[in-house]
Scaffold this active site. Sequence first.
Site, PDB file in Angstrom:
ATOM      1  N   GLU A   1       0.799  -1.236   0.000  1.00  0.00           N
ATOM      2  CA  GLU A   1       0.000   0.000   0.000  1.00  0.00           C
ATOM      3  C   GLU A   1       0.827   1.280   0.000  1.00  0.00           C
ATOM      4  O   GLU A   1       0.501   2.218   0.731  1.00  0.00           O
ATOM      5  CB  GLU A   1      -0.928   0.018   1.220  1.00  0.00           C
ATOM      6  CG  GLU A   1      -1.886  -1.143   1.248  1.00  0.00           C
ATOM      7  CD  GLU A   1      -2.747  -1.158   2.513  1.00  0.00           C
ATOM      8  OE1 GLU A   1      -3.928  -1.449   2.400  1.00  0.00           O
ATOM      9  OE2 GLU A   1      -2.233  -0.895   3.605  1.00  0.00           O
TER      10      GLU A   1
HETATM   11  C1  NGO Z   1      -4.097  -4.524   4.890  1.00  0.00           C
HETATM   12  C2  NGO Z   1      -3.112  -3.431   5.197  1.00  0.00           C
HETATM   13  C3  NGO Z   1      -2.854  -3.253   6.677  1.00  0.00           C
HETATM   14  C4  NGO Z   1      -4.140  -3.273   7.480  1.00  0.00           C
HETATM   15  C5  NGO Z   1      -4.908  -4.546   7.169  1.00  0.00           C
HETATM   16  C6  NGO Z   1      -6.221  -4.603   7.906  1.00  0.00           C
HETATM   17  C7  NGO Z   1      -2.045  -5.220   4.356  1.00  0.00           C
HETATM   18  C8  NGO Z   1      -0.988  -6.101   3.848  1.00  0.00           C
HETATM   19  N1  NGO Z   1      -1.937  -3.914   4.508  1.00  0.00           N
HETATM   20  O1  NGO Z   1      -3.231  -5.666   4.766  1.00  0.00           O
HETATM   21  O2  NGO Z   1      -2.159  -2.048   6.900  1.00  0.00           O
HETATM   22  O3  NGO Z   1      -3.858  -3.223   8.848  1.00  0.00           O
HETATM   23  O4  NGO Z   1      -5.153  -4.679   5.793  1.00  0.00           O
HETATM   24  O5  NGO Z   1      -6.967  -5.738   7.636  1.00  0.00           O
END
Ligand code: NGO
Length: 523
Positions: free
Chosen positions: A334
């Site tokens: 992300e």
């Molecule tokens: C995503 C995000 C995280 C969040 C999570 C919550 C990933 C790999 N990045 O998973 O920052 O905490 O969802 O479910």
Amino acid sequence: MRIRLVPVLAVIVLSLPLTVTTASGGPKPIPLPISLATVIPAPAEAETETEGFRLGPETVIGAAGAARPIAEQLAAALRPATGYELPVRSGAAGIDLLLNKGADQRLGDEGYALTVRPGGVELRANRPAGLFAGVQTLRQLLPPEIEADSVQQRDWVLPGGRIVDRPRYAYRGAMLDLARHFHTPAEVKRYIDQISRFKINHLHLHLADDQGWRIQIDSWPRLATVGGAEGTGVRGIGGGYLTKADYRDLVRYAAERFVTIVPEIDMPGHVNAAQVAYPELTCDGVAPRPRIDIRVGYSSLCAGKEITYRFAEDVIRELAEMTPGPYLHIGGDEAHSTPHADYLAFQERVLPLVRKHGKIPAGWQEIAQAPAARDDAVVQYWNHEGATAPVVAAAGSGAKVLLSPANKAYLDMQYDLLTPGGLHWAGTIEVRTAYDWDPGTLLSGVPEESILGVEAPLWSETLRDLADLEFLAFPRLVALAELAWSPRATHDWDSFRMRLGAYGPRWTRQGVRFYSSPQIRWS
Ligand code: NGO
């Protein structure tokens, strides 16, 4: 009686009576009789026999050399409830733990063979990890009262038969997010105790994110003292960090339970806490405000500044120095505010730094876009829309894929929209959803040989204390542990849910606050 249990295990378990009708007309579950077929994760092969082994005040545990510490763990687990002395001695005894030293090829490094007869119990493995796995099986063969911490007056009989068992995947993981809410070393240890009972052998610690930084780094001390100060975390609740001594103690504690710690520092996104501590890590040098919300994708290291790579290498070097395990996770998910070219440039420099410091780089699936995420790198699949082209390409050029599909394996997804705690952005996950999939065929284009294993992440946005963690982890973590350990041929929902239901009283005894899913017939 001798019954061949695999692959017909499910048939036998299913043929047991499930319920009786009470005077009020309601169904009352009958406890599933403990046998070698009720173990979770399901063993690769199990044969039951009618006559078992009775533990008594005179029982001795036999073990020598590297088997001895595991025998001591077994004795320590059985003493409180039985009240027996259970001395550990070298030489033949009632319960023998034996190391084959590689002689039995079928068992590999983590498998074991367990034979229970009226005359004694024999547990064999090539390596200590296999003996540890066998001990976890053996503990499940005793009645749930064995979990009590005071003497229970009852018979202690291990049901008879033979198990030959080994894992399907080498990596069976759980992940804890210490960044969104800090969890203390004592809480992490309790989690290690629980996960290792189901033959989970890796614990990934998410040690830094926008809201907090949770590990001491000597060359950048403010990361922990500022990033882990009181009030860091979602909604400003809590705070704290692991000192190097805490971390090393956790590594040692986990290793005694055959769990390898995998540390993660998330980069180049999810870095707000680091930038609050060191504003020079932003492109404009201006300190951002501390964040206590749960938004993602707004922070980024500056790929064009040299200090970024000094920071990354210092952190990687210090983490590698205190981590004996093979993997070091650099996040990579992300990075929505990192321009794509910068993301690639960053990964081309940072992934090799992990190798330079002697570790195998692991990262969330986004790292697969970088050509350096090849060879032995570990790409952690977390999406739920099928394999992306970069993941398929990385697997094709040697990378291993670790499976954490968010709509099946994320323990922070709610069970349903009414259960407390957790999120639901990837859907809700009841126990059956967590269980009913096959890691070997989940991703088309990624062959089974490229699958390293399964990991169950538990993100902490909504989780403060241990009870919150346990409620979301159990029982779903066990479903994922079974997918990672047990051969595909044993996969059977009806068998699983009955074995899981029979495990419930053990958690109750241990004070584990598990979710009593209506999908399971709890004993
Ligand atoms: C995503 C995000 C995280 C969040 C999570 C919550 C990933 C790999 N990045 O998973 O920052 O905490 O969802 O479910």
